[in-house]
Design an enzyme around this catalytic site. Structure first.
Site, PDB file in Angstrom:
ATOM      1  N   HIS A  54       0.784  -0.936  -0.353  1.00  0.00           N
ATOM      2  CA  HIS A  54       0.321  -0.051  -0.573  1.00  0.00           C
ATOM      3  C   HIS A  54       0.627   1.280   0.476  1.00  0.00           C
ATOM      4  O   HIS A  54       0.423   1.999  -0.819  1.00  0.00           O
ATOM      5  CB  HIS A  54      -0.533  -0.464   1.070  1.00  0.00           C
ATOM      6  CG  HIS A  54      -1.794   1.194   1.306  1.00  0.00           C
ATOM      7  ND1 HIS A  54      -1.705   2.078   1.307  1.00  0.00           N
ATOM      8  CD2 HIS A  54      -3.904   1.913   1.350  1.00  0.00           C
ATOM      9  CE1 HIS A  54      -2.572   3.551   1.373  1.00  0.00           C
ATOM     10  NE2 HIS A  54      -3.528   2.534   0.725  1.00  0.00           N
ATOM     11  N   GLY A  55       1.829   1.670   1.068  1.00  0.00           N
ATOM     12  CA  GLY A  55       2.059   2.457   0.788  1.00  0.00           C
ATOM     13  C   GLY A  55       2.648   3.607   1.580  1.00  0.00           C
ATOM     14  O   GLY A  55       3.224   4.563   1.997  1.00  0.00           O
ATOM     15  N   ASP A  56       0.745   3.468   2.315  1.00  0.00           N
ATOM     16  CA  ASP A  56       0.248   5.041   2.710  1.00  0.00           C
ATOM     17  C   ASP A  56      -0.646   4.513   3.772  1.00  0.00           C
ATOM     18  O   ASP A  56      -1.998   5.344   3.823  1.00  0.00           O
ATOM     19  CB  ASP A  56      -0.065   5.619   1.471  1.00  0.00           C
ATOM     20  CG  ASP A  56      -0.411   7.413   2.716  1.00  0.00           C
ATOM     21  OD1 ASP A  56       0.216   7.328   3.928  1.00  0.00           O
ATOM     22  OD2 ASP A  56      -1.138   7.732   2.087  1.00  0.00           O
ATOM     23  N   LEU A  57      -1.140   3.478   5.160  1.00  0.00           N
ATOM     24  CA  LEU A  57      -1.961   3.499   5.440  1.00  0.00           C
ATOM     25  C   LEU A  57      -2.140   3.709   6.670  1.00  0.00           C
ATOM     26  O   LEU A  57      -0.966   3.735   7.348  1.00  0.00           O
ATOM     27  CB  LEU A  57      -2.013   1.369   5.316  1.00  0.00           C
ATOM     28  CG  LEU A  57      -2.888   1.030   5.831  1.00  0.00           C
ATOM     29  CD1 LEU A  57      -4.034   0.626   5.025  1.00  0.00           C
ATOM     30  CD2 LEU A  57      -2.549  -0.428   6.343  1.00  0.00           C
ATOM     31  N   ASN A  61      -7.556   6.458   5.467  1.00  0.00           N
ATOM     32  CA  ASN A  61      -7.359   5.787   4.379  1.00  0.00           C
ATOM     33  C   ASN A  61      -7.833   4.246   4.125  1.00  0.00           C
ATOM     34  O   ASN A  61      -7.339   3.168   3.504  1.00  0.00           O
ATOM     35  CB  ASN A  61      -5.708   5.457   2.994  1.00  0.00           C
ATOM     36  CG  ASN A  61      -5.538   6.588   2.575  1.00  0.00           C
ATOM     37  OD1 ASN A  61      -5.319   7.748   2.612  1.00  0.00           O
ATOM     38  ND2 ASN A  61      -4.156   7.071   2.887  1.00  0.00           N
TER      39      ASN A  61
END
Length: 95
Positions: A54-57, A61
């Site tokens: 994901h990279g931006d949990l 979000n």
């Protein structure tokens, strides 16, 4: 002949950050926290099995559907964990 488009699920429950902020003391009840955590972790595990990180949990979000179930959103910073999933240039024209 139709222009390209995509469809998103309506998540009228807002996001997890807003839900927590609206809760007494900014905290959800333990049972609700555990249920949502399980749903998020199952979603992340599925993404990882498919080779996506994901990279931006973060709470903002995690969206909540009409039934209050967690949906992972905003995969804009996600990346392929396997080279076979890396983006490839589009072939042909979108005109």
């Amino acid at each position: 002949a139709d222009p390209p488009y995509f469809v998103l699920e309506l998540c009228p429950g807002g996001d997890l950050g807003a839900l927590a902020a609206a809760s007494p003391g900014g905290r959800l009840p333990v049972a609700r926290t555990l249920a949502l955590a399980r749903e998020v972790l199952e979603g992340v595990a599925f993404a990882h099995e498919e080779g996506v990180v994901h990279g931006d949990l973060k709470p903002e979000n995690i969206l909540l559907d009409a039934g209050g179930h967690a949906k992972i959103a905003d995969l804009g910073l996600s990346r392929a964990a396997r080279s076979s999933l890396a983006a490839r240039p589009l072939e042909g024209s979108l005109d």
